[in-house]
Design an enzyme around this catalytic site. Structure first.
Site, PDB file in Angstrom:
ATOM      1  N   SER A 117     134.634  74.631 107.259  1.00 23.61           N
ATOM      2  CA  SER A 117     135.341  74.725 105.983  1.00 23.61           C
ATOM      3  C   SER A 117     135.609  76.158 105.559  1.00 23.61           C
ATOM      4  O   SER A 117     136.595  76.429 104.867  1.00 23.61           O
ATOM      5  CB  SER A 117     134.579  73.979 104.892  1.00 23.61           C
ATOM      6  OG  SER A 117     133.217  74.330 104.894  1.00 23.61           O
TER       7      SER A 117
ATOM      8  N   HIS B 214     132.890  78.968 101.415  1.00 23.58           N
ATOM      9  CA  HIS B 214     134.305  78.677 101.165  1.00 23.58           C
ATOM     10  C   HIS B 214     135.025  79.884 100.583  1.00 23.58           C
ATOM     11  O   HIS B 214     136.136  80.223 100.987  1.00 23.58           O
ATOM     12  CB  HIS B 214     134.421  77.485 100.204  1.00 23.58           C
ATOM     13  CG  HIS B 214     133.961  76.192 100.798  1.00 23.58           C
ATOM     14  ND1 HIS B 214     133.896  75.025 100.080  1.00 23.58           N
ATOM     15  CD2 HIS B 214     133.544  75.888 102.053  1.00 23.58           C
ATOM     16  CE1 HIS B 214     133.472  74.053 100.861  1.00 23.58           C
ATOM     17  NE2 HIS B 214     133.234  74.549 102.052  1.00 23.58           N
TER      18      HIS B 214
END
Length: 305
Positions: A194, A240
């Site tokens: 991610s 992230h």
């Protein structure tokens, strides 16, 4: 009455350059040499031989994207995106086989134990975790969500940046996500693609802005994912964010740096491409320097080294 040698018979036709045994009355409009119908191709004016068509294809500059990559054709496939998805799925399958559990594949998997990102172990010298953790996933849902996002966004970014630049941006975002975890989540064990995928989100937002297209859609997706990252404790917000920032900055270096440096002057595509790559190198060095500093700080804090 006839006169030998002065008419009277058909005039022999020359043979095709590529097929001498085939007489032909046709010729190439470019080189004016004789060719049979099989060796001629329709051109804007008349017909040209296959040799001249191939020569023209080599000499005519191919259209390029704003990043300097060759303009993709209809037949072209985003092979780097597909390869990244395949590697992630393969690694997941191995962890499932090792653990014997489709959802809790991280339990009893030697690959997880070897590559999951845990900052103290990285500080101890296990640097392979910085990259390897980006190909591990906690269960099938985690994998499917990341791979779906990679499939949707990755293809668009790859076509604009080109395969090499795209892979570089992906790698930088992955490393930057790991660097952010090193700084902000020292006690967490993290894994997943991610961080790199968020980097592609950031890159796509920059690409759309550079193309003067509306980036609202991708910005909404980024906002929703950031909200989810904040509200669900198990998700690595800092991983992230690190990937998102690095992906956006890397894409900006590729797309905006050549334009800024040119300052209105005429620059060649090759020079512009070189400037963008220099920008990528600078971003990479900054990320690696951040990791190096954090390793030194952690060693001092944990072991007094």
């Amino acid at each position: 009455m006839s006169h030998p040698g002065r008419g009277g018979g058909p005039v022999p036709q020359p043979g095709c350059v590529r097929h001498p045994d085939r007489p032909t009355g046709l010729q190439c409009n470019r080189c004016h040499r004789p060719y049979c119908p099989e060796c001629l191709r329709e051109a804007p004016v008349g017909y040209q031989c296959v040799n001249c068509v191939a020569e023209a294809a080599r000499t005519v500059p191919r259209a390029r994207t704003i990043a300097g990559a060759p303009m993709p054709t209809r037949e072209q496939r985003p092979v780097v995106t597909y390869a990244l998805i395949a590697v992630n799925i393969l690694v997941y399958a191995i962890t499932v086989a090792q653990s014997g559990n489709l959802m809790a594949n991280y339990r009893g998997s030697s690959i997880f134990e070897m590559f999951a990102l845990f900052p103290p172990l990285v500080a101890a010298g296990e640097y392979e975790r910085l990259v390897g953790s980006g190909f591990l996933h906690y269960g099938s849902v985690h994998l499917l969500v990341n791979m779906f996002a990679l499939f949707i966004v990755g293809r668009e970014v790859e076509f604009v940046l080109g395969r090499g630049r795209y892979l570089a941006v992906y790698a930088i975002a992955l490393l930057s996500g790991s660097a952010a975890v090193m700084w902000m989540q020292v006690e967490a064990v993290t894994a997943g693609a991610s961080g790199a995928v968020f980097g592609l989100f950031g890159a796509l937002a920059v690409i759309l802005t550079r193309l003067r297209q509306n980036p609202t859609g991708i910005l909404v997706i980024i906002g929703l994912n950031v909200f989810i990252s904040v509200t669900i404790p198990a998700i690595s917000l800092w991983g992230h964010m690190g990937g998102l920032v690095a992906g956006a900055v890397s894409a900006a270096a590729l797309l905006y740096l050549p334009k800024v440096v040119a300052s209105g002057k005429q620059t060649t595509a090759q020079r512009a491409s070189r400037l963008g790559l220099i920008g990528l190198v600078v971003v990479t060095v900054a990320v690696l320097a951040s990791i190096a500093v954090r390793v030194v700080v952690l060693r001092e804090a944990l072991w007094g080294l």
